[in-house]
Design a protein around this motif. Structure first.
Motif, mmCIF file in Angstrom:
data_model
loop_
_atom_site.group_PDB
_atom_site.id
_atom_site.type_symbol
_atom_site.label_atom_id
_atom_site.label_comp_id
_atom_site.label_asym_id
_atom_site.label_seq_id
_atom_site.Cartn_x
_atom_site.Cartn_y
_atom_site.Cartn_z
ATOM 1 N N MET A 174 -11.487 -40.359 -75.664
ATOM 2 C CA MET A 174 -10.670 -40.456 -74.462
ATOM 3 C C MET A 174 -11.521 -40.258 -73.215
ATOM 4 N N SER A 175 -12.547 -39.421 -73.293
ATOM 5 C CA SER A 175 -13.393 -39.186 -72.126
ATOM 6 C C SER A 175 -14.627 -38.417 -72.563
ATOM 7 N N GLY A 176 -15.479 -38.106 -71.602
ATOM 8 C CA GLY A 176 -16.640 -37.287 -71.881
ATOM 9 C C GLY A 176 -16.311 -35.799 -71.881
ATOM 10 N N LEU A 177 -15.054 -35.439 -71.669
ATOM 11 C CA LEU A 177 -14.652 -34.035 -71.678
ATOM 12 C C LEU A 177 -14.728 -33.487 -73.093
ATOM 13 N N HIS A 178 -15.009 -32.218 -73.192
ATOM 14 C CA HIS A 178 -15.097 -31.558 -74.493
ATOM 15 C C HIS A 178 -13.831 -30.736 -74.711
ATOM 16 N N PHE A 179 -12.837 -31.334 -75.358
ATOM 17 C CA PHE A 179 -11.590 -30.632 -75.648
ATOM 18 C C PHE A 179 -11.761 -29.805 -76.907
ATOM 19 N N ARG A 180 -11.264 -28.572 -76.833
ATOM 20 C CA ARG A 180 -11.370 -27.628 -77.944
ATOM 21 C C ARG A 180 -10.014 -26.973 -78.180
ATOM 22 N N PRO A 181 -9.773 -26.410 -79.370
ATOM 23 C CA PRO A 181 -8.487 -25.751 -79.629
ATOM 24 C C PRO A 181 -8.204 -24.668 -78.591
ATOM 25 N N VAL A 182 -7.051 -24.735 -77.986
ATOM 26 C CA VAL A 182 -6.729 -23.847 -76.875
ATOM 27 C C VAL A 182 -6.686 -22.379 -77.291
ATOM 28 N N LEU A 183 -6.211 -22.094 -78.493
ATOM 29 C CA LEU A 183 -6.082 -20.701 -78.902
ATOM 30 C C LEU A 183 -7.437 -20.016 -79.066
ATOM 31 N N ASP A 184 -8.499 -20.796 -79.177
ATOM 32 C CA ASP A 184 -9.851 -20.234 -79.254
ATOM 33 C C ASP A 184 -10.478 -20.044 -77.876
ATOM 34 N N HIS A 185 -9.788 -20.496 -76.823
ATOM 35 C CA HIS A 185 -10.374 -20.474 -75.478
ATOM 36 C C HIS A 185 -9.340 -20.078 -74.419
ATOM 37 N N LEU A 186 -8.556 -19.072 -74.717
ATOM 38 C CA LEU A 186 -7.513 -18.622 -73.790
ATOM 39 C C LEU A 186 -8.087 -18.116 -72.471
ATOM 40 N N HIS A 205 -1.375 -27.560 -81.534
ATOM 41 C CA HIS A 205 -1.658 -28.968 -81.235
ATOM 42 C C HIS A 205 -2.197 -29.174 -79.821
ATOM 43 N N VAL A 206 -2.472 -28.085 -79.111
ATOM 44 C CA VAL A 206 -2.925 -28.147 -77.722
ATOM 45 C C VAL A 206 -4.424 -27.870 -77.670
ATOM 46 N N GLY A 220 -2.446 -29.845 -66.199
ATOM 47 C CA GLY A 220 -3.122 -28.638 -65.744
ATOM 48 C C GLY A 220 -3.085 -27.516 -66.768
ATOM 49 N N ALA A 221 -3.938 -26.522 -66.536
ATOM 50 C CA ALA A 221 -4.033 -25.361 -67.421
ATOM 51 C C ALA A 221 -3.693 -24.071 -66.669
ATOM 52 N N GLY A 222 -3.088 -24.215 -65.494
ATOM 53 C CA GLY A 222 -2.755 -23.053 -64.691
ATOM 54 C C GLY A 222 -3.866 -22.661 -63.727
ATOM 55 N N ARG A 275 -4.729 -30.777 -73.133
ATOM 56 C CA ARG A 275 -4.345 -32.063 -73.728
ATOM 57 C C ARG A 275 -3.419 -31.747 -74.901
ATOM 58 N N LEU A 276 -2.303 -32.490 -74.955
ATOM 59 C CA LEU A 276 -1.355 -32.324 -76.038
ATOM 60 C C LEU A 276 -0.673 -33.644 -76.340
ATOM 61 N N PRO A 277 -0.147 -33.794 -77.553
ATOM 62 C CA PRO A 277 0.594 -35.019 -77.864
ATOM 63 C C PRO A 277 1.781 -35.166 -76.913
ATOM 64 N N GLY A 278 1.998 -36.375 -76.422
ATOM 65 C CA GLY A 278 3.100 -36.590 -75.489
ATOM 66 C C GLY A 278 4.440 -36.158 -76.056
ATOM 67 N N ALA A 279 4.693 -36.456 -77.329
ATOM 68 C CA ALA A 279 5.971 -36.107 -77.947
ATOM 69 C C ALA A 279 6.197 -34.599 -77.989
#
Length: 175
Positions: free
Chosen positions: A1-13, A32-33, A146-148, A155-159
């Protein structure tokens, strides 16, 4: 999707605003976020899309709207694709049962959400605020919001947006 490095959110609160981190730890959908750090200077949608190459149609905005009827104020968050605008003066106003509705000022939105302007997200908002989700959001494979804080994006599934705490899917929320 991009050059961004998305990681599991619960590991990076630690990358999130406090109310967002707290809400994600309590929400089953958080598995799933994902989260990615970004340059805060490109947090605003147009700059973010240009800097990252993420499609405008995969970017979502969360706007905070308030309305009054008499002395009673009602507030809602609206989640919609960045390619659209909230239909504030009819759909949102009616949902809030208000005579008039308008976007909260930047200072008021920041104070009431506990989030940074340009990073407000539908996760971690006050419990009594409905999160009005435009039905088009659900059709996207994933959305970036946003992340606050200005220094990260989620990033999360639209549904999955339909399952956010307080979420109400609204047909025609956006134009």
């Amino acid at each position: 999707m991009s050059g961004l490095h998305f990681r599991p959110v619960l590991d990076h609160l630690d990358l999130l605003a406090r109310p967002v981190a707290e809400a994600l730890t309590a929400w089953p959908g958080s598995e799933h976020v994902e989260v990615a750090e970004i340059d805060p200077a490109v947090s605003d949608t147009a700059a973010f899309v240009e800097a990252t190459g993420i499609s405008l149609s995969d970017s979502a905005n969360c706007v905070v709207v308030g309305g009054r009827r008499g002395e009673l104020e009602r507030v809602a968050a609206c989640l919609l694709l960045a390619t659209t605008r909230a239909n504030v003066n009819s759909v949102v106003r009616k949902r809030l049962d208000a005579r008039r509705a308008s976007f909260l000022s930047m200072d008021t939105a920041v104070e009431r959400t506990g989030m940074e302007y340009g990073g407000i997200t539908p996760i971690g908002l006050p419990d009594d605020w409905p999160v009005l989700v435009d039905s088009a959001v659900l059709e996207r494979e994933s959305i970036v919001v946003g992340a606050g804080v200005r220094g990260a994006k989620l990033r999360l599934p639209g549904a999955l947006a339909a399952e956010l705490p307080g979420a109400e899917v609204v047909e025609g929320l956006a134009t």
